[in-house]
Motif scaffolding. Structure first.
Motif, PDB file in Angstrom:
ATOM      1  N   ASN A  67      62.655 -47.738 -67.300  1.00  0.00           N
ATOM      2  CA  ASN A  67      64.346 -48.489 -67.213  1.00  0.00           C
ATOM      3  C   ASN A  67      63.796 -49.852 -66.091  1.00  0.00           C
ATOM      4  O   ASN A  67      64.405 -50.520 -65.991  1.00  0.00           O
ATOM      5  N   GLU A 105      61.113 -58.179 -65.742  1.00  0.00           N
ATOM      6  CA  GLU A 105      61.747 -59.302 -65.696  1.00  0.00           C
ATOM      7  C   GLU A 105      62.288 -59.677 -64.979  1.00  0.00           C
ATOM      8  O   GLU A 105      61.718 -60.929 -65.452  1.00  0.00           O
ATOM      9  N   GLU A 156      62.842 -53.784 -66.137  1.00  0.00           N
ATOM     10  CA  GLU A 156      63.584 -54.068 -65.335  1.00  0.00           C
ATOM     11  C   GLU A 156      63.533 -55.770 -64.590  1.00  0.00           C
ATOM     12  O   GLU A 156      63.524 -56.724 -64.555  1.00  0.00           O
TER      13      GLU A 156
END
Length: 260
Positions: free
Chosen positions: A95, A102, A99
């Motif tokens: 995760n 992105e 992140e």
């Protein structure tokens, strides 16, 4: 002569047998329930209580808790807990890298560099690939594009929010180079990866240098065919790889990617 009276018939004697039967059934179902959710300490306590009720002269019928089977059960429990911890660490890391991916993609889009900067996330880690034409002049390792340099600065800042090791890898095509500064493609690719590293660290001093490494692979790890100009252009690149530390083998490479 007086007539003898017949003894009084006890019509409730069956209740004694019935009570014993109910007690045995209750004990039986308690044992079944306990076996369905095994717990070593509870089983030992239950066995002792039943032993005392049905055999008052015996102290215990339960095996000692330190038997090999109980030790094995505790070992399996510890292994499950360890596996759960590994899974949680893997998911958390995944995760975190997603992140970061992105955020980097957002910076790439805002700077209009989508054609020359690609990101991918696989079990190996987060990879940022930059073509050489947005970084260097031909045969040079000096950064010359202010827009791309700004992107490298932002990438360095984003990577300061994760703790993973980072490898910066320089790659070239197979066209030979031989000048006083770079006798071969090895030297050129190594110098280019080092230039990228220095730019990121200079903008974000909080980056821990022990997390970073710069490597030159020259022409020896191509991702396209060097027999044509389009393939050679793809091979001339710098890759920033944020390596996973808790990979679980479940995150497959994205289309066009291969595991290292």
């Amino acid at each position: 002569m007086k007539k003898k009276h017949e003894g009084h018939v006890n019509h409730e004697r069956y209740l004694v047998t019935y009570s014993d039967l109910i007690t045995l059934l209750l004990a039986f179902f308690i044992i079944l329930y306990s076996m369905s959710t095994p717990d070593a300490k509870k089983m030992e306590s239950l066995a002792n209580q039943l032993s005392i009720q049905f055999h008052p002269q015996s102290e215990s019928i339960a095996p000692p808790l330190n038997s090999d089977k109980n030790v094995s059960a505790r070992t399996r429990g510890a292994a499950v807990t360890e596996q759960e911890q590994k899974t949680m660490a893997s998911v958390s890391e995944q995760n975190s890298l997603r992140e970061a991916k992105e955020k980097i993609e957002k910076e790439v889009k805002e700077r209009g560099l989508e054609k020359d900067v690609k990101t991918s996330l696989s079990d190996s880690g987060l990879k940022i690939t930059l073509t050489d034409k947005v970084l260097f002049e031909t045969g040079s390792a000096v950064l010359n594009n202010s827009n791309t340099m700004g992107l490298l600065d932002e990438i360095g800042f984003i990577l300061s929010t994760v703790e993973n090791p980072v490898s910066i890898e320089g790659h070239t095509d197979n066209v030979p180079i031989n000048n006083p500064q770079y006798p071969s493609n090895w030297e050129l690719s190594a110098a280019r990866s080092l230039s990228v590293l220095k730019e990121m660290v200079a903008f974000t001093p909080v980056l821990d240098p022990t997390r970073f490494s710069a490597t030159g692979f020259g022409e020896f790890k191509p991702i396209a065919d060097n027999s044509n100009s389009a393939g050679r252009q793809k091979n001339r690149r710098v890759e920033i790889l944020v390596k996973r530390q808790n990979a679980d083998g479940l995150l497959k490479p994205e289309r066009g990617e291969t595991k290292k």
